[in-house]
Write an enzyme that holds these catalytic residues in place. Structure first.
Site, PDB file in Angstrom:
ATOM      1  N   GLU A  86       0.490   1.834   8.078  1.00 37.45           N
ATOM      2  CA  GLU A  86       0.985   2.564   6.902  1.00 37.45           C
ATOM      3  C   GLU A  86       1.470   3.956   7.300  1.00 37.45           C
ATOM      4  OE1 GLU A  86      -2.351   1.921   4.222  1.00 37.45           O
ATOM      5  OE2 GLU A  86      -1.948  -0.236   4.363  1.00 37.45           O
ATOM      6  N   TYR A 133      -9.739   4.492   2.405  1.00 37.06           N
ATOM      7  CA  TYR A 133     -10.321   3.301   3.047  1.00 37.06           C
ATOM      8  C   TYR A 133     -11.851   3.266   3.013  1.00 37.06           C
ATOM      9  CZ  TYR A 133      -5.956   1.144   4.057  1.00 37.06           C
ATOM     10  OH  TYR A 133      -4.767   0.517   3.882  1.00 37.06           O
ATOM     11  N   HIS A 162       0.831  -1.217   0.000  1.00 34.54           N
ATOM     12  CA  HIS A 162       0.000   0.000   0.000  1.00 34.54           C
ATOM     13  C   HIS A 162       0.862   1.262   0.000  1.00 34.54           C
ATOM     14  CE1 HIS A 162      -3.920  -1.996   1.666  1.00 34.54           C
ATOM     15  NE2 HIS A 162      -3.739  -2.217   0.383  1.00 34.54           N
TER      16      HIS A 162
HETATM   17  C1  HEM Z   1      -8.908  -3.271   4.716  1.00 36.85           C
HETATM   18  C2  HEM Z   1      -8.801  -2.932   3.443  1.00 36.85           C
HETATM   19  C3  HEM Z   1      -7.833  -3.529   2.461  1.00 36.85           C
HETATM   20  C4  HEM Z   1      -7.388  -4.798   2.308  1.00 36.85           C
HETATM   21  C5  HEM Z   1      -7.760  -6.024   3.130  1.00 36.85           C
HETATM   22  C6  HEM Z   1      -6.462  -4.800   1.199  1.00 36.85           C
HETATM   23  C7  HEM Z   1      -5.790  -5.901   0.725  1.00 36.85           C
HETATM   24  C8  HEM Z   1      -4.817  -5.887  -0.242  1.00 36.85           C
HETATM   25  C9  HEM Z   1      -4.022  -7.022  -0.664  1.00 36.85           C
HETATM   26  C10 HEM Z   1      -4.165  -8.440  -0.127  1.00 36.85           C
HETATM   27  C11 HEM Z   1      -3.153  -6.602  -1.601  1.00 36.85           C
HETATM   28  C12 HEM Z   1      -2.089  -7.445  -2.328  1.00 36.85           C
HETATM   29  C13 HEM Z   1      -0.757  -7.292  -1.624  1.00 36.85           C
HETATM   30  C14 HEM Z   1       0.333  -8.117  -2.278  1.00 36.85           C
HETATM   31  O1  HEM Z   1       0.452  -9.273  -1.938  1.00 36.85           O
HETATM   32  O2  HEM Z   1       1.016  -7.573  -3.156  1.00 36.85           O
HETATM   33  C15 HEM Z   1      -3.398  -5.198  -1.800  1.00 36.85           C
HETATM   34  C16 HEM Z   1      -2.742  -4.429  -2.713  1.00 36.85           C
HETATM   35  C17 HEM Z   1      -3.161  -3.167  -3.070  1.00 36.85           C
HETATM   36  N1  HEM Z   1      -4.149  -2.427  -2.449  1.00 36.85           N
HETATM   37 FE1  HEM Z   1      -5.224  -2.960  -0.864  1.00 36.85          FE
HETATM   38  N2  HEM Z   1      -6.380  -3.537   0.694  1.00 36.85           N
HETATM   39  C18 HEM Z   1      -7.203  -2.733   1.431  1.00 36.85           C
HETATM   40  C19 HEM Z   1      -7.415  -1.383   1.251  1.00 36.85           C
HETATM   41  C20 HEM Z   1      -6.954  -0.681   0.176  1.00 36.85           C
HETATM   42  C21 HEM Z   1      -7.278   0.682  -0.108  1.00 36.85           C
HETATM   43  C22 HEM Z   1      -8.143   1.607   0.744  1.00 36.85           C
HETATM   44  C23 HEM Z   1      -6.681   1.008  -1.278  1.00 36.85           C
HETATM   45  C24 HEM Z   1      -6.781   2.337  -1.979  1.00 36.85           C
HETATM   46  C25 HEM Z   1      -7.331   2.477  -3.151  1.00 36.85           C
HETATM   47  C26 HEM Z   1      -5.930  -0.156  -1.712  1.00 36.85           C
HETATM   48  C27 HEM Z   1      -5.140  -0.225  -2.822  1.00 36.85           C
HETATM   49  C28 HEM Z   1      -4.264  -1.241  -3.110  1.00 36.85           C
HETATM   50  C29 HEM Z   1      -3.313  -1.208  -4.222  1.00 36.85           C
HETATM   51  C30 HEM Z   1      -3.138  -0.052  -5.205  1.00 36.85           C
HETATM   52  C31 HEM Z   1      -2.623  -2.412  -4.192  1.00 36.85           C
HETATM   53  C32 HEM Z   1      -1.584  -2.903  -5.194  1.00 36.85           C
HETATM   54  C33 HEM Z   1      -2.366  -3.681  -6.228  1.00 36.85           C
HETATM   55  C34 HEM Z   1      -1.627  -3.966  -7.499  1.00 36.85           C
HETATM   56  O3  HEM Z   1      -0.448  -4.332  -7.461  1.00 36.85           O
HETATM   57  O4  HEM Z   1      -2.313  -3.848  -8.543  1.00 36.85           O
HETATM   58  N3  HEM Z   1      -6.127  -1.161  -0.805  1.00 36.85           N
HETATM   59  N4  HEM Z   1      -4.399  -4.779  -0.955  1.00 36.85           N
END
Ligand code: HEM
Length: 261
Positions: A253, A211, A201
């Site tokens: 974060e 969020y 993130h």
């Molecule tokens: C409680 C809430 C959230 C959970 C459980 C979550 C979960 C995850 C997970 C499991 C990943 C993959 C990590 C990895 O192994 O590389 C990820 C990546 C990411 N998350 Fe979240 N996330 C949350 C909230 C958010 C929010 C608020 C945003 C904002 C828009 C966000 C944006 C991203 C982005 C940009 C990535 C990278 C994805 C990519 O490589 O295309 N997430 N998140």
């Protein structure tokens, strides 16, 4: 460097100039003192370094020790030079640019709000949804991203769209949501997962204010995919549970942004 100079139990006096150490590029930071209410860190930015726009959930004061630069605070430019002190209320968007080697002390005040305990009822309901989440997880998260990119196209740029197209990102989110449902009452078990996600993130510049967007879309997707099984009770429990998980990520974060600041 990123090391702590002293603990709050020790008497501490230092000449800041002696602690300054510039990297050849980027930022070096050193925690000078940390206690439960505040944190004082020395930041050394090499000439030309920029820190993109971000926010802090805590009130912050920066005091310039040496060098020159620019602080953009809510769109307003403030010239940074030795002796300048700037107070930034919590959640104020700001960006920094070092015109020449720039050193400042960042003082963070105000303890983060005490974590709200998740109710036992919510824990029970969320845990009981784990099997359904295992079964329908990817359908839910695929729908969640569809809703989010449609309603909030501005967040699309942060995502790797090929990981969306081949389903890997929805699969990762589904695993995270399922793991959370299973371990909602034992967050220590999720530490490695939270670390990995929080680092990703920070790399993709996720901000606290995003969020609620993810929360709204995830809850809508749960409701759509589960249909009649998504009772009012279940939705209320997941709303509370999501907020608690979001708080865990936002706080972690925030720490990462401060040390990589
Ligand atoms: C409680 C809430 C959230 C959970 C459980 C979550 C979960 C995850 C997970 C499991 C990943 C993959 C990590 C990895 O192994 O590389 C990820 C990546 C990411 N998350 Fe979240 N996330 C949350 C909230 C958010 C929010 C608020 C945003 C904002 C828009 C966000 C944006 C991203 C982005 C940009 C990535 C990278 C994805 C990519 O490589 O295309 N997430 N998140």
């Amino acid at each position: 460097m990123n090391n702590t100079v002293t603990s709050s139990n020790d008497f501490f006096a230092a000449t800041l100039q002696d602690l300054i150490e510039y990297p050849t590029s980027g930022i070096l930071s050193k925690v000078l003192l940390k206690d439960k209410n505040s944190q004082y860190s020395l930041f050394c930015l090499a000439t030309g370094t920029t820190i993109d726009k971000h926010t802090s959930t805590r009130n912050a004061v920066i005091t310039i020790i040496e060098g020159t630069g620019n602080l953009n605070l809510e769109g307003k430019d403030i010239a940074l030079a030795p002796g300048v002190l700037v107070f930034m209320p919590a959640n104020t968007p700001h960006a920094v640019q070092a015109q020449e080697n720039l050193a400042f002390v960042l003082s963070l005040s105000e303890t983060l709000p005490a974590k709200k305990e998740i109710s036992q009822q919510t824990i029970d309901i969320v845990k009981s949804t784990a099997p359904i989440l295992k079964q329908h997880g990817q359908k839910i998260t695929t729908r969640m991203y569809e809703i989010m990119f449609h309603k909030h196209p501005e967040v699309k740029a942060q995502f790797d769209m090929s990981a969306q197209a081949n389903g890997t990102q929805p699969a990762r989110l589904a695993t995270a949501v399922y793991s959370y449902a299973t371990h909602i009452d034992d967050l220590k078990a999720l530490k490695a997962m939270v670390e990995k996600i929080a680092h990703r993130h920070v790399e993709t510049h996720v901000l606290p204010e995003e969020y609620p967007i993810v929360g709204e879309c995830l809850l809508q997707a749960i409701k759509e995919v589960l249909g009649d099984a998504a009772t009012e009770e279940l939705m209320t429990a997941w709303t509370e549970a999501y907020q608690a998980l979001a708080e865990v990520f936002i706080n972690r974060e925030q720490q990462l942004y401060q040390t990589t600041f």
